[in-house]
Design an enzyme around this catalytic site. Structure first.
Site, PDB file in Angstrom:
ATOM      1  CG  ASN A  93      -3.494  -4.430   1.973  1.00  0.00           C
ATOM      2  OD1 ASN A  93      -3.469  -3.844   0.889  1.00  0.00           O
ATOM      3  ND2 ASN A  93      -3.828  -3.813   3.098  1.00  0.00           N
ATOM      4  CG  HIS A 143       9.090   5.366  -5.685  1.00  0.00           C
ATOM      5  ND1 HIS A 143       8.999   5.939  -4.431  1.00  0.00           N
ATOM      6  CD2 HIS A 143       7.943   4.674  -5.865  1.00  0.00           C
ATOM      7  CE1 HIS A 143       7.854   5.606  -3.875  1.00  0.00           C
ATOM      8  NE2 HIS A 143       7.188   4.839  -4.714  1.00  0.00           N
TER       9      HIS A 143
END
Length: 697
Positions: free
Chosen positions: A53, A446
């Protein structure tokens, strides 16, 4: 009607900074590595997730802030009241703190592993029993993959790969050495990615041994540099992270696939934004490297531990120790929807909801497989954002095209960090006659939808599935997402309008059921929030429940603040970024927020509005972020089936009841676990039981 917050209010008093909120989310991930209730090997894997991350954060978010700072702009309005340069320093100090914590946790985990007779050894701890194995492993597996660069004598420093780990080697040369003029010479060894990072050594009775590849290479340094004469040799890890923004060229003669492909390749030459080094490296070597690499004050310079690329811990070997990992669950079937017969026949009668990974993702693949073979199916249209490395979705679509179906795939080639995989499948599908659409200029697509058109009694009947997550078999095992299967013809017709928009995007369509970004989502949500305010004033049932990945859009937050001040009760479950500050008197005292981090990654977007007692409920691909509302094609779909409405309400309430893995988002951003005297509810485990009980019922 909506009351706006006064412009005199300090931005820093109104909103959490987006980047710092994200770092607090990643701290919650790190908490899972620290939690002794998490199985031991899974704790190592959470270290890997935390590190991965962080790598992506620096490639994208820190790189953006650095661009703002280098442009000479303050960025305060964009960054929530803090300047870009101040924020970069705050990020660096916070990351240093988190990295220190992660190293401490890692050391604790390694001590716990030793209690389980699992030993991660260093190069100085190699026993006689392992010397021959390591020597052979190095010669056969590692040495052929090594890239070693003698940098001491090079005029131009080599370009280091983004996020690759390197051993910076320093040799103090012997007086007998005639190869180098300088007393010290330096080399870089790139840690190969095509060799397992964790090497399992032969067991000794019930004792299991692992050596990290970096240490195996350290052990073999004398082999690598045997042609040189030196008095001492040392190796310390370094890593740089580069700006991951894609710069797409405007050459009209090249296809869009070629442009994206070239841009992805050029990413490896992006400007460095973070430099991580082993804090035990000697100052002379560190100064040499930073000077040669051109590392400056706008880069985040992080003193770290002995090992970098700790994201590799996501792939830490299982070692046959199921007792040290999460108990595997078997994804359940959807009640009343068999994978043996025709899905389309069942969906023609009623809507069905899939909630992965509690229920099996096989229904999505089966839907496409059936459509590919059914002679009555004439067309398949689908949006694709991220595909699995081995994708049954893509093979089903190719199968359909081979069977003469008209297959249209809107594939997003700019899905961050998955561009190469999508390019690979796009080229495969294009070669098999699938019609590809590469989105709308200036907008990422998306949305996650599929529409099939089937000829029944001389007319076209539409079947569809709409999801909150990607059509990806790999992530469907670890991401929680809703998928609605429906033959509602009104929804089907409106999905068809979306696909028409992809091809003729100067015509803006109108919708009565779907809420579609970028044209309608923001104002539609404003209107839904406004209705809750008016209903509360009139004494009608009101309330808002949202489940999101991220909440960062200031204007949307202001609307939620206005609803709170009007007395509307708001419950938010936000996994990641949350810029809304809850519980502030006169601003947000009616807003509660929790974040759940556990075995699975919470991924659904869910909007529930009480609407005066006639509840409106939606699943969506859109978070409450500016990009989702204004700069992407997103689809928010209403749920009309009353049984499915109840099911989604149930699942929201189970998650809201979590008092084991839920953290309270509060003004202090201290990631405190929610604790109370109620019966323990670990929502992800409770949801699996909920669906098991539905099957039995």
């Amino acid at each position: 009607m909506t009351e706006e917050i006064g412009t005199g209010s300090s931005l820093q008093n109104k909103y959490f900074n987006r980047e710092m909120s994200w770092l607090q989310f990643n701290a919650r991930v790190l908490q899972e590595a620290e939690d002794t209730a998490t199985p031991l090997i899974e704790r190592l894997r959470f270290i890997g997730i935390f590190s991965n991350n962080l790598d992506e954060f620096f490639k994208v978010r820190y790189a953006t802030i650095k661009r703002i700072a280098e442009a000479g702009k303050g960025g305060r309005s964009f960054l929530g009241g803090i300047s870009a340069s101040e924020l970069m320093e705050e990020i660096t100090q916070t990351v240093i703190k988190h990295q220190k914590t992660s190293l401490s946790i890692l050391n604790t985990i390694e001590r716990e592993l030793e209690k389980e007779h699992i030993y991660i050894i260093k190069e100085t701890e190699v026993s006689d029993n392992h010397k021959a194995f390591i020597a052979n492993y190095f010669i056969t597996k590692v040495s052929p993959a090594l890239v070693t660069i003698m940098i001491g004598e090079l005029e131009k420093f080599p370009s280091l790969k983004d996020s690759a780990a390197y051993l910076a080697v320093k040799m103090v040369m012997s007086k007998e050495d005639k190869a180098f003029e300088a007393k010290n010479t330096y080399a870089l060894i790139e840690i190969p990615k095509n060799v397992e990072r964790f090497v399992e050594l032969p067991a000794d009775g019930n004792k299991q041994y692992i050596i990290i590849l970096d240490d195996l290479i350290r052990y073999c340094l004398n082999n690598i540099f045997s042609i040189f004469k030196y008095d001492s040799i040392s190796a310390h890890m370094i890593k740089i992270t580069r700006d991951a923004e894609l710069d797409i060229e405007s050459d009209l003669s090249k296809s869009f696939i070629d442009k994206i492909s070239k841009s992805v390749k050029n990413r490896s030459a992006g400007d460095p934004v973070r430099f991580v080094y082993d804090k035990r490296i000697d100052k002379e070597t560190l100064d040499f490297l930073m000077f040669k690499m051109g590392i400056d004050s706008t880069d985040s310079i992080i003193p770290g531990g002995r090992y970098h690329n700790r994201r590799d811990y996501m792939g830490f070997p299982s070692l046959g120790r199921e007792d040290l990992q999460y108990k595997k669950i078997t994804p359940l079937p959807i009640p009343g929807l068999s994978l043996q017969g025709s899905l389309l026949d069942k969906i023609a009668q009623k809507d069905y909801l899939l909630y992965a990974p509690y229920q099996t993702f096989s229904y999505v693949v089966k839907f496409l497989r059936e459509a590919a073979l059914d002679p009555a199916v004439k067309a398949i249209k689908i949006t694709i954002y991220r595909l699995a490395e081995i994708s049954h979705i893509a093979s089903s679509l190719i199968n359909a095209a081979k069977n003469g179906k008209e297959v249209t795939v809107q594939i997003e080639l700019q899905a961050r960090f998955d561009e190469q995989a999508n390019i690979y499948y796009a080229e495969q599908m294009q070669g098999e006659g699938v019609k590809l659409i590469f989105g709308v200029a200036g907008l990422k697509v998306h949305s996650k939808v599929c529409l099939i058109e089937r000829e029944e009694n001389s007319r076209i009947v539409r079947y569809a599935f709409i999801s909150t997550g990607n059509f990806n078999e790999s992530t469907a095992r670890i991401y929680t997402d809703y998928t609605l299967f429906t033959s509602n013809q009104k929804i089907g017709k409106e999905l068809n309008k979306v696909f028409d928009f992809f091809e003729v995007n100067y015509k803006i369509k109108k919708y009565r059921h779907l809420i579609v970004s970028p044209h309608y989502t923001r104002n539609s949500l404003y209107s839904l929030i406004e209705t809750e305010i008016l209903n509360n004033i009139k004494g009608k049932p009101s309330g808002i429940k949202l489940k999101l990945n991220s909440l960062s859009d200031y204007k949307m937050i202001d609307r939620l603040y206005a609803a709170s001040r009007a007395g509307v009760k708001i419950k938010l479950i936000v996994r990641g970024i949350c810029c809304l500050i809850p519980g502030v008197k006169g601003m947000s005292e009616n807003i509660e927020i929790i974040s759940v981090i556990d075995k699975f990654l919470e991924h659904p977007r869910l909007f529930i509005f009480e609407n005066g007692g006639n509840q409106k409920l939606y699943i969506s691909s859109a978070d409450f972020m500016g990009r989702n509302l204004d700069n992407r094609v997103e689809i928010t779909c209403p749920i009309y089936d009353e049984n499915i409405k109840q099911e989604i309400n149930d699942t929201f309430e189970i998650c809201w009841s979590d008092n084991v893995k839920a953290r309270i988002v509060n003004q202090n951003q201290d990631n405190k676990y929610r604790k109370n005297n109620k019966v323990k509810v670990r929502s992800q485990f409770a949801l699996y039981e909920y669906y098991k009980n539905k099957l039995e019922a």
